[in-house]
Design an enzyme around this catalytic site. Sequence first.
Site, PDB file in Angstrom:
ATOM      1  N   HIS A 120       0.837  -1.213   0.000  1.00 20.40           N
ATOM      2  CA  HIS A 120       0.000   0.000   0.000  1.00 20.40           C
ATOM      3  C   HIS A 120       0.866   1.255   0.000  1.00 20.40           C
ATOM      4  O   HIS A 120       2.080   1.171   0.107  1.00 20.40           O
ATOM      5  CB  HIS A 120      -0.991  -0.004   1.161  1.00 20.40           C
ATOM      6  CG  HIS A 120      -0.354   0.068   2.527  1.00 20.40           C
ATOM      7  ND1 HIS A 120       0.297  -0.998   3.093  1.00 20.40           N
ATOM      8  CD2 HIS A 120      -0.264   1.075   3.418  1.00 20.40           C
ATOM      9  CE1 HIS A 120       0.755  -0.657   4.284  1.00 20.40           C
ATOM     10  NE2 HIS A 120       0.431   0.599   4.505  1.00 20.40           N
ATOM     11  N   HIS A 160       1.488   3.830   2.000  1.00 18.02           N
ATOM     12  CA  HIS A 160       2.152   4.498   3.132  1.00 18.02           C
ATOM     13  C   HIS A 160       3.672   4.437   2.966  1.00 18.02           C
ATOM     14  O   HIS A 160       4.223   3.432   2.521  1.00 18.02           O
ATOM     15  CB  HIS A 160       1.746   3.851   4.458  1.00 18.02           C
ATOM     16  CG  HIS A 160       0.412   4.348   4.948  1.00 18.02           C
ATOM     17  ND1 HIS A 160      -0.361   3.617   5.808  1.00 18.02           N
ATOM     18  CD2 HIS A 160      -0.269   5.487   4.705  1.00 18.02           C
ATOM     19  CE1 HIS A 160      -1.478   4.292   6.071  1.00 18.02           C
ATOM     20  NE2 HIS A 160      -1.439   5.426   5.398  1.00 18.02           N
ATOM     21  N   ASP A 194       6.087   4.115   4.950  1.00 15.87           N
ATOM     22  CA  ASP A 194       6.850   3.064   5.630  1.00 15.87           C
ATOM     23  C   ASP A 194       6.746   1.731   4.885  1.00 15.87           C
ATOM     24  O   ASP A 194       7.323   0.731   5.282  1.00 15.87           O
ATOM     25  CB  ASP A 194       6.429   2.921   7.097  1.00 15.87           C
ATOM     26  CG  ASP A 194       4.937   2.768   7.282  1.00 15.87           C
ATOM     27  OD1 ASP A 194       4.187   3.306   6.453  1.00 15.87           O
ATOM     28  OD2 ASP A 194       4.518   2.122   8.254  1.00 15.87           O
ATOM     29  N   GLU A 229       1.792  -8.679   9.603  1.00 13.96           N
ATOM     30  CA  GLU A 229       2.227  -7.524  10.361  1.00 13.96           C
ATOM     31  C   GLU A 229       1.684  -7.699  11.781  1.00 13.96           C
ATOM     32  O   GLU A 229       0.617  -8.260  11.964  1.00 13.96           O
ATOM     33  CB  GLU A 229       1.606  -6.304   9.682  1.00 13.96           C
ATOM     34  CG  GLU A 229       2.000  -4.991  10.219  1.00 13.96           C
ATOM     35  CD  GLU A 229       0.862  -4.255  10.876  1.00 13.96           C
ATOM     36  OE1 GLU A 229       1.127  -3.156  11.336  1.00 13.96           O
ATOM     37  OE2 GLU A 229      -0.271  -4.766  10.944  1.00 13.96           O
ATOM     38  N   HIS A 278       7.558  -8.085  13.516  1.00 18.21           N
ATOM     39  CA  HIS A 278       7.305  -6.997  14.459  1.00 18.21           C
ATOM     40  C   HIS A 278       8.472  -6.040  14.438  1.00 18.21           C
ATOM     41  O   HIS A 278       9.619  -6.428  14.213  1.00 18.21           O
ATOM     42  CB  HIS A 278       7.081  -7.537  15.866  1.00 18.21           C
ATOM     43  CG  HIS A 278       8.138  -8.496  16.305  1.00 18.21           C
ATOM     44  ND1 HIS A 278       9.211  -8.105  17.035  1.00 18.21           N
ATOM     45  CD2 HIS A 278       8.290  -9.816  16.070  1.00 18.21           C
ATOM     46  CE1 HIS A 278       9.978  -9.159  17.258  1.00 18.21           C
ATOM     47  NE2 HIS A 278       9.449 -10.203  16.682  1.00 18.21           N
TER      48      HIS A 278
END
Lengths: 624, 381
Positions: A89, A91, A93, A224, A452
């Site tokens: 996507h 974003h 990051d 995620e 993580h």
Amino acid sequence: GCFLLLWYNSQLCESNECSFIFNTYLFPLQGAGQDVGRSCILVSIGGKNIMLDCGMHMGYNDDRRFPDFSYITQNGRLTEFLDCVIISHFHLDHCGALPYMSEMVGYDGPIYMTHPTKAICPILLEDFRKITVDKKGETNFFTSQMIKDCMKKVIPLNLHQTVQVDDELEIKAYYAGHVLGAAMVHIKVGSESVVYTGDYNMTPDRHLGAAWIDKCRPDILISESTYATTIRDSKRCRERDFLKKVHESIERGGKVLIPVFALGRAQELCILLETFWERMNLKAPIYFSTGLTEKANHYYKLFITWTNQKIRKTFVQRNMFEFKHIKAFDRSYADNPGPMVVFATPGMLHAGQSLQIFKKWAGNEKNMVIMPGYCVQGTIGHKILNGQRKLEMEGRATVRKLSFTFTLTFFLLCNLDVKLQVEYMSFSAHADAKGIMQLIRMAEPRNMLLVHGEAVKMEFLKGKIEQEFSINCYMPANGETTTVTTNPSVPVDISLNLLKREMALGGPLPDPKKPRTMHGTLIMKENSLKLVSSEQALKELGLNEHQLRFTCRVQLQDPHSDPDTLHRIYTHLKSVLKGYTIQHLPDGTVMVESIVIKVSSSAEDPNTKVLLLSWSYQVTFLRC
Amino acid sequence: MEEDLDNILDDWFIESIKIYKDLHVYQLENPTQVLEWTSGRNVCVAGYTSSSKNEILELHLPLKLLADKNKGLCAERDFKVVHGGFADGPVRRLRHIPGTRCAVTNDGHSSSLQVWDLGGDDSDVIRRTGSVEGGRTGSVRGSRIAARPSSQPQVLHGAQSDDVRLTEITSGRTVYKLEVDSSDALSSLQFVTDSIVVAGCCKGSILVADIRSPAAPQVCCPPASSAESVLWWTDASASSSRLIRLSSCGQAVVSELRMLGGGAVCQAQLDIQMRGSDSEDVVVSWAPALDDCIAVSGFSGAVQIYNTSLWKSDLQETTPLFQHRGHMVSSQQPDGVLTTAHAWHPERPRTLLSAASDGSVHVWDWVNQSAAESGSADPPT
């Protein structure tokens, strides 16, 4: 937060099992602990190397903000090492390092992303480039041209459409919610598969639906897990707080500024305010930056299938984003007396209309600015969210031409006291612990891998996943290698002739529940496997048959002549090997079944006899 | 249908802007009857399903709720699961032992207790460390549990008035036993001071005992009631030394703890009716930081707050000071949902946690309307 670089490898083992090897590289970073900047995952499956997301860390100003691509190759272009790149996507990051990777490090292979991501990603990258280069004056950063060149390498993905990257590698995108265009991706090579979730959301909201995937039973589900240890507050409570703050400010006659990015959250908040104004019969004007409305409407018309059902339904009757209470903004309105609400871009107060309005309104404590999302370092948005109340502003750069031929530029620095109320609200839609469980229930993976950003304790979640689904759950830490054993079923065609021959050899009739040994030749050809008789294999491959025999020399002391020694051996074998066919042939050999024995004398000493034994490889096989 | 529900919800949330300072709505995977504070910031919940494994979770309250200064700059509004563990059976009751990381639970149908280590900073796992046998084997009612700070962790527990005992957890030794003849089922058990114990019986009688003395407890008769076979729930307030008894018919009676024989201080007929068959859901509790107020839940999908200072000495109908309808409104089956627990925040006057049978947990801080209207705010706490 931190970067994550993860290496995923699979190889076929002798035991017909697959071994997946993960090496994860986590670069620990200090920072404000914001939910940003990490994702870049490298997966190697069935000999294919795939990069999942190419995110940047927003907390760093140097090379550390980008993933360390030297992990893939020390020198040379990445194209040789990567089969494709997939972006989940828009974003930063998850895609912020993309132009750096493709244009500065060097990658010319395919980059896959969904249509909306492809449309929005370059806008965000350009915004970010402007802040970094134009505002903060950094060099060694990608240029506008690089963003354009990078986007030329992008191949758009449609939902649920299987895309063949090459003959063996196929990928398929699924709806992930989260933001417009966010996708989860199913990657398949042969019988091995992996699902990567990116960021996803399991509960629908005002403009997006919930993530969905079919029961694809991947070998590994990579999820995620930033919010894996949380129980999320309901979206409605977030919205309630937003409305409460807006209402409080309007009631006391204040002005509310909401800096937004043109797409996504802005539309969601507009729908919300429109509903609220209608129900409360409020009169204060709401404005939306001009130009943006058209741009946003343009995108939403294109990507209406990516929104939720309700919006899709109403879109047929009227444009959900044409509002009754929300009007186009003109810069002169900012000075109007009385309360008002203004949505303005950009979202991080680093330039443009939102910053101009902010400067005008900041001095009055009746006013309010609501920041509905994250702001990168170096922006006014970031400063005020960190509680800074005195800002040093760069005034208008005044350029004057003096009577001679040179030009002077004045930079006016002035201090701005921030008296207005600052509210930070997070509307980000991520899966929490329950959402992760829901997704596992949907996809039924054989193994679970939680990525993580920080060393959070997730032993309880790991135990919960392993108990409830009876699968292994991995949470590789910094630099840790995880080996996952899977059991892929490899289909093999067997020729009818071979089966018939095996039947003719006798023995018990085949039992589907019991394994049975068969003899034949395995041919791997064009992605398929078949088992045929060796004769047929030779014929098909145009090869001659070769006989392989093993020989062995045994020395012994015997004073008799060679034929006598041979005869003694013959009679001895006859007496000890009852039930075997033993022949003394006229050509001076003894045969035990297919084993041939010959006798000769040593040249130096006639008493030293040399026994020559010879047998075919089948004999060895049978005796084993 | 779904749209109607959405509209009702929208209406309630808009209304809530005026009546709540803070409002957080969470959905657990399974409903809880446990809402037990382990500190001013953490709270325990636990599942009570009979079939599968149940979870015990220790949740950290959202930072936004806890923030005093710069609340507006704090966007964090989620519960954080700080510790979690698995229980083999249902968890009907959970009591945290103050000053320790130890908790005891009961499954609601035996008298034995399970002992848990809630975990420290180095682990996020809640582990079972032992058990405590109850006084009665083959009991069908679950034990009530009370705890107090002491050098050795101890719990007071029992299902009936004649099997109440104080047990030292590490040794399993019984250090005190309540000496009574009657064997009434208990609805509550608590310490009002370090040594004074109050046991409320389902039939409405109260036992008050001092664990330092072997003397028989002081017994107080049930309040006069118009109906037969009513059930009573009890809560004693340590700070005001008052006792509230609430019946399944909605009769509420306040007594002075020191003068239990002296009759009711005040009473009222609440607008509630026992609906569900599970009396385990009902909770009545004194507010720890708001004078004279009680909260009542478990009769419907609502949590009600009453101000007992408005009650008279004779039985009169009364209306709640505040009513939290959130669980009913946001539930898929508005008639079927029942509140299963509530807990006041130990320090904040109007902050409560409540849970319902649909697995929802709400954190709310209601606005004191009378103060808002008269313009005076709450004194700072």
